[in-house]
Design a protein around this motif. Structure first.
Motif, PDB file in Angstrom:
ATOM      1  N   SER A 159       0.300   6.515   1.133  1.00  7.55           N
ATOM      2  CA  SER A 159      -0.382   5.310   1.608  1.00  7.55           C
ATOM      3  C   SER A 159      -1.681   5.138   0.839  1.00  7.55           C
ATOM      4  CB  SER A 159      -0.674   5.423   3.110  1.00  7.55           C
ATOM      5  OG  SER A 159       0.533   5.459   3.851  1.00  7.55           O
ATOM      6  N   VAL A 160      -1.800   4.028   0.153  1.00  7.17           N
ATOM      7  CA  VAL A 160      -3.025   3.677  -0.548  1.00  7.17           C
ATOM      8  C   VAL A 160      -3.369   2.241  -0.178  1.00  7.17           C
ATOM      9  CG1 VAL A 160      -2.557   5.242  -2.475  1.00  7.17           C
ATOM     10  CG2 VAL A 160      -1.776   2.877  -2.600  1.00  7.17           C
ATOM     11  N   SER A 161      -4.599   1.857  -0.437  1.00 12.41           N
ATOM     12  CA  SER A 161      -4.975   0.470  -0.178  1.00 12.41           C
ATOM     13  C   SER A 161      -4.465  -0.404  -1.313  1.00 12.41           C
ATOM     14  CB  SER A 161      -6.497   0.361  -0.058  1.00 12.41           C
ATOM     15  OG  SER A 161      -7.116   0.784  -1.265  1.00 12.41           O
ATOM     16  N   TRP A 162      -4.461  -1.693  -1.121  1.00 12.49           N
ATOM     17  CA  TRP A 162      -4.149  -2.615  -2.199  1.00 12.49           C
ATOM     18  C   TRP A 162      -5.228  -3.689  -2.284  1.00 12.49           C
ATOM     19  CZ3 TRP A 162      -1.610  -2.598  -6.448  1.00 12.49           C
ATOM     20  CH2 TRP A 162      -1.569  -3.779  -7.198  1.00 12.49           C
ATOM     21  N   ASP A 179     -14.624   9.753  -0.705  1.00 12.52           N
ATOM     22  CA  ASP A 179     -15.197   8.847  -1.692  1.00 12.52           C
ATOM     23  C   ASP A 179     -15.758   9.670  -2.850  1.00 12.52           C
ATOM     24  OD1 ASP A 179     -14.618   6.496  -0.305  1.00 12.52           O
ATOM     25  OD2 ASP A 179     -16.455   6.656   0.889  1.00 12.52           O
ATOM     26  N   PRO A 194      -5.752  -0.692  -5.189  1.00 10.21           N
ATOM     27  CA  PRO A 194      -6.136   0.696  -4.915  1.00 10.21           C
ATOM     28  C   PRO A 194      -7.644   0.878  -4.844  1.00 10.21           C
ATOM     29  CG  PRO A 194      -4.420   0.599  -6.595  1.00 10.21           C
ATOM     30  CD  PRO A 194      -4.869  -0.818  -6.372  1.00 10.21           C
ATOM     31  N   ALA A 195      -8.054   1.850  -4.029  1.00  9.73           N
ATOM     32  CA  ALA A 195      -9.468   2.241  -3.973  1.00  9.73           C
ATOM     33  C   ALA A 195      -9.706   3.184  -5.145  1.00  9.73           C
ATOM     34  CB  ALA A 195      -9.783   2.912  -2.643  1.00  9.73           C
ATOM     35  N   PRO A 231      -6.940   9.708  -3.300  1.00 11.46           N
ATOM     36  CA  PRO A 231      -5.803   9.286  -2.477  1.00 11.46           C
ATOM     37  C   PRO A 231      -5.215  10.393  -1.615  1.00 11.46           C
ATOM     38  CG  PRO A 231      -5.155   9.480  -4.778  1.00 11.46           C
ATOM     39  CD  PRO A 231      -6.637   9.642  -4.741  1.00 11.46           C
ATOM     40  N   ARG A 277     -11.743   6.464  -4.583  1.00 13.89           N
ATOM     41  CA  ARG A 277     -11.444   7.255  -3.391  1.00 13.89           C
ATOM     42  C   ARG A 277     -10.271   8.161  -3.717  1.00 13.89           C
ATOM     43  NH1 ARG A 277     -10.386   3.542   1.159  1.00 13.89           N
ATOM     44  NH2 ARG A 277     -12.654   3.360   1.080  1.00 13.89           N
ATOM     45  N   GLY A 294       0.786  -1.224   0.000  1.00 16.08           N
ATOM     46  CA  GLY A 294       0.000   0.000   0.000  1.00 16.08           C
ATOM     47  C   GLY A 294       0.811   1.264   0.000  1.00 16.08           C
ATOM     48  N   ARG A 295       2.064   1.206  -0.461  1.00 14.51           N
ATOM     49  CA  ARG A 295       2.900   2.397  -0.541  1.00 14.51           C
ATOM     50  C   ARG A 295       3.209   2.668  -2.011  1.00 14.51           C
ATOM     51  NH1 ARG A 295       5.784  -0.617   3.043  1.00 14.51           N
ATOM     52  NH2 ARG A 295       7.655  -0.558   1.727  1.00 14.51           N
ATOM     53  N   SER A 340     -10.145  -6.030  -9.783  1.00 12.84           N
ATOM     54  CA  SER A 340     -10.706  -5.058  -8.848  1.00 12.84           C
ATOM     55  C   SER A 340     -11.191  -3.817  -9.585  1.00 12.84           C
ATOM     56  CB  SER A 340      -9.650  -4.672  -7.806  1.00 12.84           C
ATOM     57  OG  SER A 340     -10.068  -3.577  -7.034  1.00 12.84           O
TER      58      SER A 340
END
Length: 665
Positions: A96-99, A112, A101-102, A107, A105, A85-86, A167
């Protein structure tokens, strides 16, 4: 009367920017968008599989990794950071992002974003800076995953690529949300996904991945085709990248509905875009190193797909690659790969296929040279990795010297033994990105001493929306009460400032030229600049007319500055600056977040750093004299002042030669 004049200026600028054909294209697009026709366009009910045939050889990169095991081992570290998530957005600091990625959203803000029909969304600020979520949606960051998949091996990294694609398909239905707003963003994503499929091992190309790509790419082709006329009207890298995506998708997807028509339309678009946007001197329409690289990457992709598919490219590209290689080679510090942060810089990098920082242009130089069939101007090194991914022979002998620039158009380069100056001085064939005519970027050793500030953000709260574009933040002379160009909105300029080179001369290892640009706001307003070099010493002489003016220099943070009665003295590690003008020199300016011109630079999009800004007021004749050099070189003596003034007053080859002989002697 003022309103009428402004309206006429706006009309003239619109015609000059887009052309009559471009205005018609733009009007047609806007009509379809506002009436909803774009989203009601008929689509095939059943498209069938695309039957992707793209198979890019990875033999070259596999053997390259075998010879560079240190680079091969390091690929896993960057890929693992991504999976944790980097993500280094725009090649800057890690965020920092999700994995995965959202995708919907933001970043930077964490908000949202609405998943509604794309035609109802705007990039003007309601969603924050939409460039941030678009960077996620481009999939260009997948380069580290693909590098690790090939260099480190194992199932983890190909699986991560497949998960991200799946995703995205689930979170971003076709035509819905920010990831479907912009045709260029869709095209860049399509190229990145095609590349990923093409370089994955056959066993990693699962049926599930094929199904996800069929769904995404089919909708992407339909969406980009529907708004290609808008891209055409822009006359910039949007048109190049969208046409490149359409042509390559049609080339490698036999199952694509209406394939022949799409490929023919894309081929015609590529021919039009290349003919319009790439100049004979190697420069690019957008007057931006970053956008030049982006457009070239799209064309290099076309060349690669054509070669791997046994096709001829739809337009001759060798000349474009060769000319661009010649020009860009002369803007690069070959020891670091750094270039002037010239023009708009939105942090774009389509192919992230090396370990080098985003600002290093050497991967592109090697790639261009090998694709054009000429010797690269760069020695062998880790920057060869990109070209190896494209199956090119990176073992080819290298050139002993930089290639000659050839005919100089809007850019001039004065190069010393251990220094160079880059100057923007020439005509505008396309709309400007920045009001920066006569800007000087100076490098002494490997230090960018006088520098361009970059871009920061296109969309941001006041006063930061594309705030680093005007002549108030560049290294230029500005007569009082004037500006080089009037701006309307973030990107549109009523005026196209074009500098005219009045005289040029060279004497041995010394060279100089004089150029001037007309400015807006004062009748007869003109800024004139002389740039001279002898060895690694530089003189910049400025004259503002009809009255006084100010000269600005953006210097490295930490520069020592001492004000004098008639100017200032500044110095850094291994370099010095001496300026003479009238009363009122100042610096370094006190940096303030509310004043973009007070000492901020943006090394890449969305990042800010510090610079030291000094300003000089002109003397009674409207003149400011500035001299730069390495600490090993002497400051030019006062006896030269009259020579530079004479060359400014009556510019000619003979007056410049006389001053150069004195400077060199």
């Amino acid at each position: 009367m003022r309103r009428l004049d402004d309206a006429l200026a706006l009309g003239r600028a619109a015609v000059r920017t887009y052309g009559l054909r471009g205005l018609a294209r733009r009007s047609g697009y806007e009509l379809e968008r506002r009436t909803g026709r774009l989203t009601r366009r008929a689509r095939p009910v059943v498209t069938g599989p695309l039957q992707l045939t793209l198979d890019l050889t990875t033999t070259g990169i596999t053997s390259w990794y075998a010879r560079h095991d240190d680079v091969a081992r390091a690929t896993a570290h960057r890929a693992d950071a991504l999976l944790a998530g980097r993500l280094a957005l725009f090649g800057g600091a890690e965020s920092s992002v999700s994995w995965p990625p959202a995708w919907n959203r933001h970043p930077a803000t964490g908000l949202d974003l609405p998943v509604t029909t794309w035609t109802g969304l705007s990039d003007a600020g309601d969603l924050g800076d939409v460039r941030d979520p678009w960077e996620l949606g481009r999939f260009c960051w997948s380069g580290p995953l693909l590098r690790a998949a090939t260099a480190a091996g194992g199932p983890r990294y190909p699986a991560a690529f497949r998960d991200a694609v799946h995703s995205f398909r689930a979170a971003c239905p076709p035509g819905m949300g920010v990831q479907w707003m912009n045709g260029q963003e869709i095209a860049l994503r399509g190229i990145a996904l095609l590349f990923g499929w093409g370089v994955l091992a056959p066993e990693e190309r699962t049926d599930a991945l094929r199904g996800d790509l069929d769904a995404i790419l089919t909708s992407s082709v339909d969406r980009v085709m529907g708004t290609l006329r808008y891209a055409a009207s822009q006359r910039n890298n949007h048109y190049v990248s969208e046409a490149a995506f359409l042509w390559t998708a049609a080339a490698v997807c036999p199952g694509l509905v209406d394939r022949e028509r799409i490929q023919a339309r894309a081929a015609a678009a590529l021919r039009e875009a290349v003919g319009d946007q790439f100049a004979a001197d190697g420069s690019y329409a957008q007057h931006s190193v970053t956008y030049h690289r982006l457009a070239l990457h799209a064309l290099l992709w076309v060349a690669n797909v054509a070669r791997s598919s046994g096709l001829d490219p739809p337009v001759a590209l060798d000349g474009v690659f060769d000319r661009s290689h010649r020009l860009l080679s002369n803007l690069v510090d070959l020891e670091t790969g750094q270039v002037p942060n010239f023009g708009a810089n939105d942090g774009s990098l389509l192919f992230q296929l090396t370990s080098r920082p985003i600002g290093d242009l050497r991967p592109l130089l090697v790639h261009l040279a090998l694709e054009a069939g000429v010797a690269p101007s760069v020695v062998e090194g880790p920057w060869d990795e990109e070209a190896a991914w494209f199956g090119l022979d990176v073992g080819r002998p290298r050139a002993d010297a930089r290639p000659a620039m050839g005919v100089q158009g809007a850019y001039r380069v004065l190069r010393g033994p251990a220094s160079f100056a880059f100057v923007h001085a020439g005509p505008h064939r396309h709309r400007p990105n920045h009001a920066d005519q006569l800007h000087v970027d100076l490098w002494i050793g490997h230090a960018n001493v006088a520098r361009d500030l970059g871009t920061y953000r296109y969309t941001a709260p006041s006063p930061w929306a594309n705030a680093l574009a005007g002549d108030d933040v560049h290294n230029v002379p500005v007569p009082d009460g004037t500006t080089q160009a009037r701006r309307r909105g973030r990107f549109f300029w009523l005026d196209w400032p074009s500098a005219e080179v009045l005289a040029a001369a060279s004497e041995g290892d010394a060279e100089a030229f004089v150029a001037e640009v007309a400015v807006q706001g004062v009748r007869g307003g003109v800024a004139r600049r002389l740039v001279a070099r002898a060895g690694d010493r530089y003189v910049v002489a400025d004259r503002c007319r009809p009255a006084a003016g100010t000269v600005r220099w953006n210097l490295p943070a930490g520069t020592a500055v001492e004000l004098t009665d008639d100017g200032l003295v500044a110095s850094g590690e291994d370099w010095w600056l001496r300026c003479r003008g009238g009363e009122g020199a100042s610096g370094p300016l006190e940096r303030s977040p509310s004043r973009p011109a007070s000492g901020w630079e943006s090394p890449t999009y969305a990042e800010l750093g510090a610079v030291a800004v000094v300003t000089l007021r002109s003397d009674a004749d409207g003149v400011v004299l500035s001299a730069f050099g390495p600490t090993s070189a002497a400051v030019p003596g006062d006896d030269l002042t009259g020579w530079w003034r004479a060359a400014l007053q009556d510019p000619s080859a003979s007056s410049l030669s006389a001053a150069l002989l004195r400077l060199a002697g």
